[in-house]
Structures are given as C-alpha cells and as structure tokens.
Design a protein around this motif. Structure first.
Motif, PDB file in Angstrom:
ATOM      1  N   THR A  36       0.866  -1.181   0.000  1.00 35.87           N
ATOM      2  CA  THR A  36       0.000   0.000   0.000  1.00 35.87           C
ATOM      3  C   THR A  36       0.898   1.226   0.000  1.00 35.87           C
ATOM      4  O   THR A  36       2.001   1.186   0.541  1.00 35.87           O
ATOM      5  CB  THR A  36      -0.928   0.030   1.226  1.00 35.87           C
ATOM      6  OG1 THR A  36      -0.145   0.076   2.425  1.00 35.87           O
ATOM      7  CG2 THR A  36      -1.853  -1.183   1.250  1.00 35.87           C
ATOM      8  N   CYS A  37       0.420   2.283  -0.600  1.00 37.82           N
ATOM      9  CA  CYS A  37       1.247   3.477  -0.684  1.00 37.82           C
ATOM     10  C   CYS A  37       0.372   4.717  -0.727  1.00 37.82           C
ATOM     11  O   CYS A  37      -0.794   4.658  -1.134  1.00 37.82           O
ATOM     12  CB  CYS A  37       2.119   3.411  -1.939  1.00 37.82           C
ATOM     13  SG  CYS A  37       3.429   4.654  -1.991  1.00 37.82           S
ATOM     14  N   THR A  38       0.958   5.826  -0.295  1.00 32.90           N
ATOM     15  CA  THR A  38       0.299   7.117  -0.440  1.00 32.90           C
ATOM     16  C   THR A  38       0.141   7.401  -1.929  1.00 32.90           C
ATOM     17  O   THR A  38       0.866   6.855  -2.753  1.00 32.90           O
ATOM     18  CB  THR A  38       1.154   8.214   0.210  1.00 32.90           C
ATOM     19  OG1 THR A  38       2.497   8.100  -0.277  1.00 32.90           O
ATOM     20  CG2 THR A  38       1.151   8.090   1.718  1.00 32.90           C
ATOM     21  N   HIS A  39      -0.810   8.269  -2.265  1.00 35.62           N
ATOM     22  CA  HIS A  39      -1.082   8.515  -3.688  1.00 35.62           C
ATOM     23  C   HIS A  39      -1.344   9.998  -3.909  1.00 35.62           C
ATOM     24  O   HIS A  39      -2.450  10.474  -3.728  1.00 35.62           O
ATOM     25  CB  HIS A  39      -2.293   7.676  -4.104  1.00 35.62           C
ATOM     26  CG  HIS A  39      -2.493   7.578  -5.584  1.00 35.62           C
ATOM     27  ND1 HIS A  39      -1.460   7.638  -6.487  1.00 35.62           N
ATOM     28  CD2 HIS A  39      -3.615   7.431  -6.314  1.00 35.62           C
ATOM     29  CE1 HIS A  39      -1.937   7.509  -7.710  1.00 35.62           C
ATOM     30  NE2 HIS A  39      -3.252   7.397  -7.632  1.00 35.62           N
ATOM     31  N   PHE A 108      -3.711   1.669  -3.420  1.00 36.37           N
ATOM     32  CA  PHE A 108      -3.643   2.995  -2.820  1.00 36.37           C
ATOM     33  C   PHE A 108      -4.881   3.140  -1.945  1.00 36.37           C
ATOM     34  O   PHE A 108      -5.955   3.476  -2.436  1.00 36.37           O
ATOM     35  CB  PHE A 108      -3.575   4.071  -3.906  1.00 36.37           C
ATOM     36  CG  PHE A 108      -2.367   3.897  -4.776  1.00 36.37           C
ATOM     37  CD1 PHE A 108      -1.116   4.319  -4.342  1.00 36.37           C
ATOM     38  CD2 PHE A 108      -2.464   3.270  -6.004  1.00 36.37           C
ATOM     39  CE1 PHE A 108       0.013   4.127  -5.125  1.00 36.37           C
ATOM     40  CE2 PHE A 108      -1.346   3.078  -6.797  1.00 36.37           C
ATOM     41  CZ  PHE A 108      -0.101   3.505  -6.359  1.00 36.37           C
ATOM     42  N   ARG A 113      -5.949  10.251  -5.553  1.00 36.62           N
ATOM     43  CA  ARG A 113      -4.759  11.072  -5.372  1.00 36.62           C
ATOM     44  C   ARG A 113      -5.076  12.191  -4.409  1.00 36.62           C
ATOM     45  O   ARG A 113      -6.079  12.885  -4.563  1.00 36.62           O
ATOM     46  CB  ARG A 113      -4.313  11.680  -6.704  1.00 36.62           C
ATOM     47  CG  ARG A 113      -3.575  10.706  -7.549  1.00 36.62           C
ATOM     48  CD  ARG A 113      -2.904  11.420  -8.656  1.00 36.62           C
ATOM     49  NE  ARG A 113      -3.625  11.188  -9.889  1.00 36.62           N
ATOM     50  CZ  ARG A 113      -3.283  11.695 -11.045  1.00 36.62           C
ATOM     51  NH1 ARG A 113      -2.263  12.510 -11.142  1.00 36.62           N
ATOM     52  NH2 ARG A 113      -3.966  11.423 -12.118  1.00 36.62           N
TER      53      ARG A 113
END
Length: 191
Positions: A36-39, A108, A113
């Motif tokens: 998982t990652c920031t977007h 994400f 975003r």
C-alpha cells in the motif's frame, strides 16, 4: 510489456534524479503480498514499481480503462480495473487470486490522489484477510512529476513492517484499517 516499460522508467527516472529506498529488506522474497502506498501523483506508481523487485499488479480506477489504447496499455503492465463507486465481487476476487498465486498487488488505500490525510478505505485489509497475504505499508515522499523530479532530484520510498490480518469480524477489519493508517503515518514521521 511490464519489464520493458519498467526498464524505460528506470532509465528516465535515473536520468532526471535519484531514488532512495529504505527498509527494502522488509519485502517478502517469494510470497504474495499487498503493498500500500500514499497517492499524490502518478510518479509514485512508477517509482514503487522500480523499488519493488518483482512485478506489481496495481488496482486502478475503472475510468482509466475507458480509453481503449490506455486501457490496453494498463492491462499489459499488470493493472486491473476497479469500480470505486460500485465495487463488484471481482474487485476482491482478482487481487485475492493474484495473491494466492504468490503475486504482488499494489493498492492505494486512500482511493484517490491526495496531498492531505484522507481516511483509508477498508479494501486492502479485506483483501489481505481473504488471501492471508501480508500488507507492506509504504510511503512515498518526493516529486509528483518528472519536471518536479528534475528540480528536486530525489524521491524516497520507505517500507514498513508487514501487517498480518486474520479475522472474521467487520469491526476488527476496521481496527486493522486504523492500524494500517497508524503504521503509514508512522512511516511519514520517519522521513
């Protein structure tokens, strides 16, 4: 096409700046997992692909697949569509099947975003629970575009400790979602 695109992406990113990777030793070597990652922009998708040593199958909003040529390209670099407004059972089945086959799925969890702290959605935790695959939280700090990469010269990805989820309760899924959020915020503070 994934490897070809990744090779070009590595060349372009290295031409414009550099990428620092922290805690890559926490990435499982052979089992499937969710990263998982920031977007905040599109560049972290590329850099995440560069930093993870095996191909990532990214969940992407279905609207990106509306244009046939873009949809064709996305499918060929391992992305698969998800309807964020009306998630279907395939939104869960596809990543669970990939994870059980030992693949990596990129999600994400903010769902869009954003530059702000957006509450995480429960999808990553639900998929991890069903597949019994760990979640590796990641944070990306750096430019959002190649133009910004040229100016800033550096992008950083930091990976966190794996989160293993096993529950039958929706309430516990919410608790694990909060844990994922806390671990992600903790990574942010490390940078």
């Amino acid at each position: 096409m994934y490897n070809f695109t990744l090779t070009i992406a590595k060349w372009i990113v290295r031409l414009f700046g550099r990428v620092e990777v922290k805690n890559s030793h926490l990435l499982p070597k052979s089992e499937g997992y969710i990263v998982t990652c920031t977007h905040r922009g599109w560049l972290e998708i590329v850099i995440l692909g560069i930093c993870v040593p095996r191909p990532i199958h990214f969940m992407a909003k279905k609207e990106l697949f509306d244009d046939k040529s873009i949809g064709y390209f996305l499918k060929n670099i391992n992305a698969f569509p998800v309807d964020r407004e009306n998630p279907s059972p395939s939104s869960i089945k596809t990543p669970v099947k990939l994870l059980k086959a030992g693949e990596i799925v990129g999600i994400f969890p903010s769902g869009t975003r954003t530059a702000e702290n957006t509450p995480l959605k429960r999808g990553a935790v639900t998929i991890a629970n069903l597949s019994q695959a760990p979640i590796i939280p990641a944070i990306y700090i750096g430019p959002r575009t190649l133009k910004e990469l040229r100016k800033m010269k550096k992008a950083t990805i930091i990976f966190g400790e794996p989160i293993h989820i096993e529950t039958r309760s929706k309430e516990e899924l919410e608790n694990f979602t909060e844990l994922l959020n806390e671990r992600t915020n903790s990574l942010q503070k490390q940078l």
